[in-house]
Design an enzyme around this catalytic site. Structure first.
Site, short mmCIF file in Angstrom:
data_model
loop_
_atom_site.label_atom_id
_atom_site.label_comp_id
_atom_site.label_asym_id
_atom_site.label_seq_id
_atom_site.Cartn_x
_atom_site.Cartn_y
_atom_site.Cartn_z
N ASN A 1 9.16 1.01 1.19
CA ASN A 1 8.33 0.94 -0.01
C ASN A 1 7.74 2.29 -0.39
OD1 ASN A 1 6.59 0.27 2.47
ND2 ASN A 1 5.08 0.86 0.95
N GLU B 1 2.67 2.37 5.17
CA GLU B 1 1.33 1.91 4.80
C GLU B 1 0.30 2.99 5.05
OE1 GLU B 1 3.75 -0.37 5.99
OE2 GLU B 1 3.69 -0.72 3.85
N ASP C 1 6.23 -4.61 -2.41
CA ASP C 1 6.49 -4.20 -1.02
C ASP C 1 7.83 -4.72 -0.50
OD1 ASP C 1 5.97 -2.87 1.42
OD2 ASP C 1 5.31 -4.74 2.32
#
Lengths: 172, 602
Positions: free
Chosen positions: B281, B197, B323
């Site tokens: 991801n 992230e 995701d």
């Protein structure tokens, strides 16, 4: 919130009038500028006057029949793009970061922007360290700071519930 | 102090004669320790990640009489994932940030031999996406390996907790952090990296056990010299991957901040000399900003343990739009398929498909949904390996600033990091799962090093609101036949099952729940045989060992992790204006925070 809505309308109204009056006085061709032109111009001026005025303007949300303005809606999105990773879905808090629905009841706009911009660290009585990062360098937060504040204050005031708020439809 | 060593060597003598596993190539000490069911010598129980124990003193007949033997507070409040190591008379317990390590004496109900707490800059805390979890320690060669939150890997002297060596595996200032459990294969210790992230370029790294020097690093994305791929010899479903396959399906330099992090579990087959793991991801969560397949994010990797060269890869979710990280464990089991014994790899992906592959060739054998609620793809094309995406649930096709609704599973997947177990006795896999769906809206984001790089907003709610059943449970604990891809039985759980399972020769399976229950169920039917409410919600993995001829079961409680974010205030559905519609279930009315190890025996 109606007052905020009204205030905004009022300033735009005053602005439009003043432009028209100026044009009238100068008797330039611009006096024939259509209303359609002056409206966005005035909205822009109103916005920049907030930016440049000495005292800080506090961003306000607008709520009509359970629906919210574009800014508050964008605040919902941006909050759930970054802040929710710690502060939880709907800003309800997590196992390691406080509920902002509660926090915003005691935190004013200045304290909010300072905390988001500079971050903060705290050590609880149990010795656990908690840390909020500084987002000053993060455009995904800073560009939307006021909208995030609008969303959170609407949550805190009980005006916006959980989940995705509905947007006030565009007026024709 | 570690009488375990003696015990290990004795065990090794036995193990070497009875097991093909752990031959001269493997690190003999660790293989021998793990082969003795009295120990729990690696975070995954064994190289194959089965989390199966041969101990059967506690069994389906008597588990109802299980009692608490002793407990231990870790002194840390955050989410406690993973589980302790048990080697002979010594137990090693880890905690989330600040990443304490306790060495404890099992001859004296866990009296503390030593405690180690690293000094770390607290600024690492908020760059960890989903709580400051840590999934465990490894042991080898008289050293305990701790992978800290700030991505520092340290080797501690097992006798006194002093640092033998220390090496930095990443820059927390760029969002590179450590959450995964290190694993020891042969003479190396392996660590992944977290930070999907934050636009991290994911990698798997091997350090030499003796001094912490770098052995190799293989990135998930990038040119061949970074991904350690051979354009001709490395294959994807039997086909050569081609030149620079780690950049070819990316636009521009996006691969440099392309994610593919490696924060899950790693397994190892000594006979094939291959290690297995999955990548996470692609960054950002906004698929519109990164056109292409985004190789090799969302991929199962098989790498040579010595050189790091990739033998084969399989990308489960090309061009992720939801995701669905591919980091969950790869369980190695030899199974009968079509009348033949096949060396398989079984993987329960976040995307909701349970995959069975030939772990030698990388051929895809089975890909079926392990939660019937899964709707983002109709099926996996067995020839191309590609999931057949349903347009309605494609967040890319629907586009930026559009809220795609009722996608199953949610971003946290039909299963997250909570590891499944495999019993060679029942030939079934026991899988802790999530039963949660979501709305997902991608939007444009800008990359700034060290700042969150997400680019989507989502909300989650019980799958029962989508599949028409109207149920509001958020998890299931299932038994799975990986040779056919079918659910044998399924047990509803009120919340996502976020703790790892343990299967034993006693025909029982253990797992923990978010409310804090340790449960034992029948391996055959799923019938509940025992439950005990521990002091906090469970996101840890169940372990078992034997000491002084007695079997023990241990579990870490300590609510937190991603589960602690999504569930602290309950999951709510989307709303019609104000007020929540549908289920509102607050976990905080069941349990509270606090790291505690609870140890059970008969």
């Amino acid at each position: 919130m109606w007052c905020a809505f009204f205030l905004c309308h009022r300033s735009v109204y005053v602005c439009m009038n003043s432009i028209l009056l100026t044009f009238l006085k100068q008797k330039t061709i611009l006096m024939k500028m259509p209303l359609l032109f002056t409206l966005p111009l005035c909205l822009g001026l109103t916005f920049s006057s907030q930016l440049f005025s000495g005292e800080e303007e506090i961003p306000q949300y607008v709520s009509e029949n359970g629906m919210v303005d574009k800014g508050t809606y964008n605040g919902y999105r941006r909050f759930h793009g970054t802040c929710h990773a710690c502060h939880g879905q709907d800003a309800a808090g997590s196992s390691f970061a406080p509920s902002l629905v509660d926090a915003l009841k005691d935190m004013d706009y200045a304290a909010f922007t300072k905390t988001v911009t500079e971050g903060r660290q705290a050590t609880s009585a149990s010795g656990a360290v908690s840390a909020m990062p500084a987002f000053a360098a993060d455009p995904n937060v800073m560009k939307h700071l006021d909208d995030i504040y609008r969303y959170l204050s609407a949550r805190s005031d009980g005006v916006v519930g959980t989940g995705r708020p509905k947007k006030i439809p565009k007026k024709k | 102090m570690i009488t375990a060593k003696k015990r290990g060597l004795i065990a090794f003598a036995v193990a070497a004669s009875t097991l093909a596993f752990g031959q001269v190539n493997a690190n003999e000490e660790v293989a021998a320790l793990a082969a003795d069911p009295a120990n729990w010598a690696m975070p995954t129980g064994d190289y194959a990640n089965t989390r199966y124990s041969k101990l059967d003193e506690i069994n389906a007949g008597n588990v109802k009489d299980l009692k608490v033997a002793w407990t231990f507070s870790t002194g840390v409040l955050r989410g406690h994932e993973g589980g302790p190591l048990i080697i002979g008379d010594t137990m090693f317990v880890h905690t989330p940030f600040p990443n304490r390590v306790y060495s404890m004496d099992l001859t004296d109900e866990g009296r503390i031999n030593w405690m180690y707490e690293p000094k770390q800059d607290p600024s690492v805390i908020p760059v960890m996406c989903c709580d400051t979890v840590n999934r465990g320690l490894s042991y080898a060669d008289g050293k305990v390996f701790l992978y800290q939150a700030d991505a520092t890997l340290v080797a501690l002297d097992e006798s006194n907790g002093e640092v033998v060596w220390s090496v930095s595996n990443g820059d927390a200032g760029k969002g590179e952090t450590g959450t995964s459990a290190p694993m020891v294969f042969k003479d190396k210790v392996f660590v992944g990296i977290s930070g999907g992230e934050f636009g991290v370029q994911g990698h798997m790294t091997a350090y030499n056990l003796s001094d912490g020097s770098l052995a190799w690093r293989g990135y998930s994305t990038g040119p061949d010299d970074q991904t350690l791929m051979d354009p001709e010899k490395t294959t994807h479903l039997g086909e050569p991957v081609g030149v620079d396959s780690g950049t070819a399906t990316w636009e521009g330099d996006q691969w440099k901040i392309g994610g593919g992090t490696t924060w899950g579990w790693f397994s190892y087959d000594p006979d094939l000399n291959l290690m297995y793991y999955g990548t996470g991801n692609p960054s950002t969560w906004n698929p519109v900003q990164r056109p292409g397949d985004n190789r090799w994010s969302m991929t199962i990797f098989a790498r040579d343990v010595d050189t790091g060269m990739a033998k084969w890869v399989y990308q489960m979710t090309p061009h992720d739009e939801w995701d669905y990280d591919g980091i969950n464990e790869m369980i190695l089991a030899d199974q009968e398929i079509g009348g033949e014994t096949v060396k398989t790899l079984v993987h329960f992906d976040r995307n909701g498909f349970g995959y069975t592959l030939d772990r030698e060739s990388g051929a895809l054998l089975v890909a079926e949904k392990f939660d019937p609620a899964v709707n983002w793809a109709t099926h996996v094309d067995m020839k191309t390996g590609r999931p057949q995406v349903v347009a309605e649930y494609s967040t890319h096709q629907n586009g930026e600033d559009v809220n795609s609704t009722n996608i199953c599973p949610a971003a946290l997947g039909s299963k997250d990091q909570q590891p499944a177990a495999y019993s060679p006795k029942s030939k079934l896999f026991y899988v802790p799962t999530n039963h949660v769906c979501m709305d997902y809206e991608p939007f444009e984001v800008e990359y700034t090093a060290g700042q969150p790089y997400v680019g989507a907003t989502l909300s989650m709610f019980p799958a029962g609101r989508v599949d028409g059943s109207g149920t509001d449970h958020l998890g299931n604990f299932i038994a799975w036949d990986a040779t056919t891809g079918t659910i044998k039985w399924s047990k509803k759980e009120a919340f996502s099952v976020w703790g790892g399972a343990l299967a034993t020769a006693g025909d029982i399976v253990f797992y923990g729940t978010l409310e804090g229950y340790l449960k034992a169920v029948s391996a055959d039917t799923g019938e509940e045989l025992y439950r005990f409410k521990t002091p906090s919600g469970i996101i840890g993995n169940v372990t078992t060992w034997e000491h002084d001829g007695k079997q023990f079961v241990g579990i870490l409680s300590g609510l937190g992790g991603w589960a602690g974010i999504g569930f602290a205030a309950g999951l709510t559905g989307d709303t019609d204006g104000l007020g929540a519609v549908g289920a509102y279930k607050s976990l905080s009315s069941y349990t509270s925070l606090g790291g505690v190890l609870t140890v059970f025996s008969l």
